[in-house]
Design a protein around this motif. Structure first.
Motif, PDB file in Angstrom:
ATOM      1  N   LEU A 139       0.825  -1.202   0.000  1.00 21.12           N
ATOM      2  CA  LEU A 139       0.000   0.000   0.000  1.00 21.12           C
ATOM      3  C   LEU A 139       0.862   1.256   0.000  1.00 21.12           C
ATOM      4  O   LEU A 139       0.611   2.212  -0.754  1.00 21.12           O
ATOM      5  N   THR A 140       1.878   1.270   0.832  1.00 19.12           N
ATOM      6  CA  THR A 140       2.715   2.463   0.965  1.00 19.12           C
ATOM      7  C   THR A 140       3.741   2.582  -0.162  1.00 19.12           C
ATOM      8  O   THR A 140       4.312   3.654  -0.365  1.00 19.12           O
ATOM      9  N   ALA A 141       3.954   1.493  -0.896  1.00 13.58           N
ATOM     10  CA  ALA A 141       4.967   1.495  -1.956  1.00 13.58           C
ATOM     11  C   ALA A 141       4.395   1.851  -3.320  1.00 13.58           C
ATOM     12  O   ALA A 141       5.116   1.796  -4.313  1.00 13.58           O
ATOM     13  N   ARG A 142       3.114   2.203  -3.388  1.00 15.99           N
ATOM     14  CA  ARG A 142       2.481   2.525  -4.668  1.00 15.99           C
ATOM     15  C   ARG A 142       1.957   3.962  -4.649  1.00 15.99           C
ATOM     16  O   ARG A 142       0.752   4.193  -4.520  1.00 15.99           O
ATOM     17  N   PRO A 143       2.840   4.941  -4.776  1.00 16.23           N
ATOM     18  CA  PRO A 143       2.413   6.343  -4.699  1.00 16.23           C
ATOM     19  C   PRO A 143       1.462   6.746  -5.827  1.00 16.23           C
ATOM     20  O   PRO A 143       0.715   7.714  -5.686  1.00 16.23           O
ATOM     21  N   GLY A 144       1.473   6.017  -6.931  1.00 18.92           N
ATOM     22  CA  GLY A 144       0.585   6.350  -8.041  1.00 18.92           C
ATOM     23  C   GLY A 144      -0.880   6.070  -7.743  1.00 18.92           C
ATOM     24  O   GLY A 144      -1.765   6.578  -8.439  1.00 18.92           O
ATOM     25  N   GLU A 145      -1.135   5.263  -6.719  1.00 19.54           N
ATOM     26  CA  GLU A 145      -2.513   4.962  -6.333  1.00 19.54           C
ATOM     27  C   GLU A 145      -2.917   5.942  -5.235  1.00 19.54           C
ATOM     28  O   GLU A 145      -2.639   5.738  -4.059  1.00 19.54           O
ATOM     29  N   GLU A 146      -3.589   7.011  -5.618  1.00 18.12           N
ATOM     30  CA  GLU A 146      -3.912   8.076  -4.677  1.00 18.12           C
ATOM     31  C   GLU A 146      -5.276   7.901  -4.018  1.00 18.12           C
ATOM     32  O   GLU A 146      -5.502   8.396  -2.920  1.00 18.12           O
ATOM     33  N   ASN A 147      -6.198   7.238  -4.692  1.00 22.14           N
ATOM     34  CA  ASN A 147      -7.516   6.963  -4.143  1.00 22.14           C
ATOM     35  C   ASN A 147      -7.775   5.466  -4.257  1.00 22.14           C
ATOM     36  O   ASN A 147      -7.859   4.946  -5.379  1.00 22.14           O
ATOM     37  N   ILE A 148      -7.870   4.785  -3.130  1.00 14.47           N
ATOM     38  CA  ILE A 148      -8.063   3.343  -3.205  1.00 14.47           C
ATOM     39  C   ILE A 148      -9.229   2.915  -2.316  1.00 14.47           C
ATOM     40  O   ILE A 148      -9.535   3.555  -1.303  1.00 14.47           O
ATOM     41  N   LEU A 149      -9.845   1.834  -2.712  1.00  9.88           N
ATOM     42  CA  LEU A 149     -10.965   1.242  -1.983  1.00  9.88           C
ATOM     43  C   LEU A 149     -10.531  -0.132  -1.504  1.00  9.88           C
ATOM     44  O   LEU A 149     -10.066  -0.952  -2.296  1.00  9.88           O
ATOM     45  N   VAL A 150     -10.662  -0.377  -0.201  1.00 10.65           N
ATOM     46  CA  VAL A 150     -10.270  -1.654   0.401  1.00 10.65           C
ATOM     47  C   VAL A 150     -11.483  -2.232   1.108  1.00 10.65           C
ATOM     48  O   VAL A 150     -12.063  -1.593   1.987  1.00 10.65           O
ATOM     49  N   CYS A 151     -11.870  -3.444   0.743  1.00  5.91           N
ATOM     50  CA  CYS A 151     -12.998  -4.115   1.397  1.00  5.91           C
ATOM     51  C   CYS A 151     -12.493  -5.368   2.094  1.00  5.91           C
ATOM     52  O   CYS A 151     -11.866  -6.230   1.463  1.00  5.91           O
ATOM     53  N   MET A 152     -12.798  -5.470   3.394  1.00  8.46           N
ATOM     54  CA  MET A 152     -12.308  -6.619   4.158  1.00  8.46           C
ATOM     55  C   MET A 152     -13.332  -6.999   5.230  1.00  8.46           C
ATOM     56  O   MET A 152     -14.530  -6.905   4.991  1.00  8.46           O
ATOM     57  N   HIS A 153     -12.877  -7.418   6.394  1.00  5.30           N
ATOM     58  CA  HIS A 153     -13.731  -8.065   7.392  1.00  5.30           C
ATOM     59  C   HIS A 153     -13.547  -7.399   8.757  1.00  5.30           C
ATOM     60  O   HIS A 153     -12.506  -6.799   9.027  1.00  5.30           O
ATOM     61  N   GLY A 154     -14.549  -7.562   9.621  1.00  7.22           N
ATOM     62  CA  GLY A 154     -14.591  -6.818  10.872  1.00  7.22           C
ATOM     63  C   GLY A 154     -13.381  -6.974  11.777  1.00  7.22           C
ATOM     64  O   GLY A 154     -12.725  -5.993  12.134  1.00  7.22           O
ATOM     65  N   ARG A 155     -13.080  -8.187  12.204  1.00  6.65           N
ATOM     66  CA  ARG A 155     -11.966  -8.383  13.131  1.00  6.65           C
ATOM     67  C   ARG A 155     -10.641  -8.058  12.452  1.00  6.65           C
ATOM     68  O   ARG A 155      -9.765  -7.407  13.045  1.00  6.65           O
ATOM     69  N   ALA A 156     -10.482  -8.476  11.202  1.00  5.42           N
ATOM     70  CA  ALA A 156      -9.251  -8.177  10.470  1.00  5.42           C
ATOM     71  C   ALA A 156      -9.085  -6.677  10.267  1.00  5.42           C
ATOM     72  O   ALA A 156      -7.967  -6.154  10.290  1.00  5.42           O
ATOM     73  N   MET A 157     -10.194  -5.963  10.071  1.00  6.69           N
ATOM     74  CA  MET A 157     -10.138  -4.509   9.927  1.00  6.69           C
ATOM     75  C   MET A 157      -9.633  -3.865  11.213  1.00  6.69           C
ATOM     76  O   MET A 157      -8.835  -2.923  11.187  1.00  6.69           O
ATOM     77  N   ARG A 158     -10.089  -4.374  12.350  1.00  8.41           N
ATOM     78  CA  ARG A 158      -9.633  -3.842  13.627  1.00  8.41           C
ATOM     79  C   ARG A 158      -8.119  -4.022  13.780  1.00  8.41           C
ATOM     80  O   ARG A 158      -7.411  -3.114  14.240  1.00  8.41           O
ATOM     81  N   VAL A 159      -7.627  -5.183  13.395  1.00  7.77           N
ATOM     82  CA  VAL A 159      -6.183  -5.441  13.465  1.00  7.77           C
ATOM     83  C   VAL A 159      -5.437  -4.499  12.529  1.00  7.77           C
ATOM     84  O   VAL A 159      -4.404  -3.913  12.898  1.00  7.77           O
ATOM     85  N   LEU A 160      -5.942  -4.334  11.314  1.00  6.53           N
ATOM     86  CA  LEU A 160      -5.278  -3.465  10.341  1.00  6.53           C
ATOM     87  C   LEU A 160      -5.225  -2.018  10.832  1.00  6.53           C
ATOM     88  O   LEU A 160      -4.178  -1.361  10.733  1.00  6.53           O
ATOM     89  N   LEU A 161      -6.319  -1.516  11.377  1.00  2.00           N
ATOM     90  CA  LEU A 161      -6.334  -0.140  11.860  1.00  2.00           C
ATOM     91  C   LEU A 161      -5.353   0.052  13.012  1.00  2.00           C
ATOM     92  O   LEU A 161      -4.683   1.096  13.109  1.00  2.00           O
ATOM     93  N   CYS A 162      -5.235  -0.948  13.887  1.00  2.00           N
ATOM     94  CA  CYS A 162      -4.229  -0.868  14.950  1.00  2.00           C
ATOM     95  C   CYS A 162      -2.831  -0.724  14.356  1.00  2.00           C
ATOM     96  O   CYS A 162      -2.013   0.083  14.836  1.00  2.00           O
ATOM     97  N   GLN A 163      -2.559  -1.483  13.323  1.00  2.00           N
ATOM     98  CA  GLN A 163      -1.231  -1.429  12.716  1.00  2.00           C
ATOM     99  C   GLN A 163      -0.983  -0.089  12.023  1.00  2.00           C
ATOM    100  O   GLN A 163       0.094   0.498  12.152  1.00  2.00           O
ATOM    101  N   LEU A 164      -1.979   0.386  11.282  1.00  5.17           N
ATOM    102  CA  LEU A 164      -1.799   1.650  10.558  1.00  5.17           C
ATOM    103  C   LEU A 164      -1.572   2.817  11.509  1.00  5.17           C
ATOM    104  O   LEU A 164      -0.803   3.735  11.227  1.00  5.17           O
ATOM    105  N   LEU A 165      -2.260   2.775  12.668  1.00  2.00           N
ATOM    106  CA  LEU A 165      -2.244   3.905  13.595  1.00  2.00           C
ATOM    107  C   LEU A 165      -1.312   3.690  14.789  1.00  2.00           C
ATOM    108  O   LEU A 165      -1.284   4.503  15.712  1.00  2.00           O
TER     109      LEU A 165
END
Length: 207
Positions: A139-165
């Protein structure tokens, strides 16, 4: 680099959600009628955005949730790193506090910081975080993608947000979720910032 705008959504409703049955990564359920309506409402609200890429897990309920965008011909990638946590032997079973102390006991362990704990045959939050990290790097290595849509799952989303933040995984329940909810996250090149938290405004007409 310019600010990368990430539209992070949970998949729409399934019959398993309604029945209170655990899905996890091992149950490849499809959206129910309400879930398809939710997907249509989200598409109607955001079809005007020029997404550079659509990312989903490998499970069909995420792909179905963004099908309207895929029908526009937008580039799409599936990543197993975005799959829901595996609940192991509990997948496909109905969980209530009265029926399954083991399930809620593991959730309490996570909240207490024991994020290596797992249900029998399942994954721990730490294992989910590990398989998500290659996707974050992508995600961070693709600067050309400025607007992206990510669809995933509830518990996995919680884990991902913890990592991003940079939150500890024990705080993941702070990130509430509902079917087809939206978190809008900006990436500045050095940090992630949540700009919209648990947004369900696009679903209001379904209420």
């Amino acid at each position: 680099m310019s600010v990368k705008k990430i539209y992070l959504i949970r998949h729409g409703q399934t019959d398993f959600n309604v029945a209170g049955i655990v899905q996890g990564s091992g149950i490849d359920s499809s959206l129910n009628e309400a879930g398809h309506r939710q997907a249509a409402r989200f598409f109607a609200a955001y079809k005007h955005l020029a997404f550079d890429k659509v990312y989903t897990s490998t499970l069909q309920r995420t792909r179905q949730s963004v099908q309207g965008f895929l029908d526009l011909g937008l580039p799409h990638e599936q990543h197993a790193g975005l799959n829901e946590i595996s609940w192991g032997l509990r997948e496909g079973t109905r969980i209530t506090a009265e029926e399954d102390e083991e399930y809620y006991g593991v959730l309490r362990q996570w909240h207490q910081g024991q994020t290596s704990a797992r249900l029998p045959g399942g994954e721990s939050p730490e294992e989910v975080a590990a398989r998500q990290r290659p996707f974050i790097d992508l995600l961070t290595a693709r600067p050309g993608e400025e607007n992206i849509l990510v669809c995933m799952h509830g518990r996995a989303m919680r884990v991902l947000l913890c990592q991003l933040l940079n939150y500890p995984l024990s705080h993941m329940d702070a990130f509430e979720h509902r079917n087809l909810c939206l978190y809008k996250v900006h990436y500045t090149g050095s940090m992630f910032v949540v700009r919209s938290f648990l947004d369900v405004q696009h679903l209001q007409e379904l209420a």
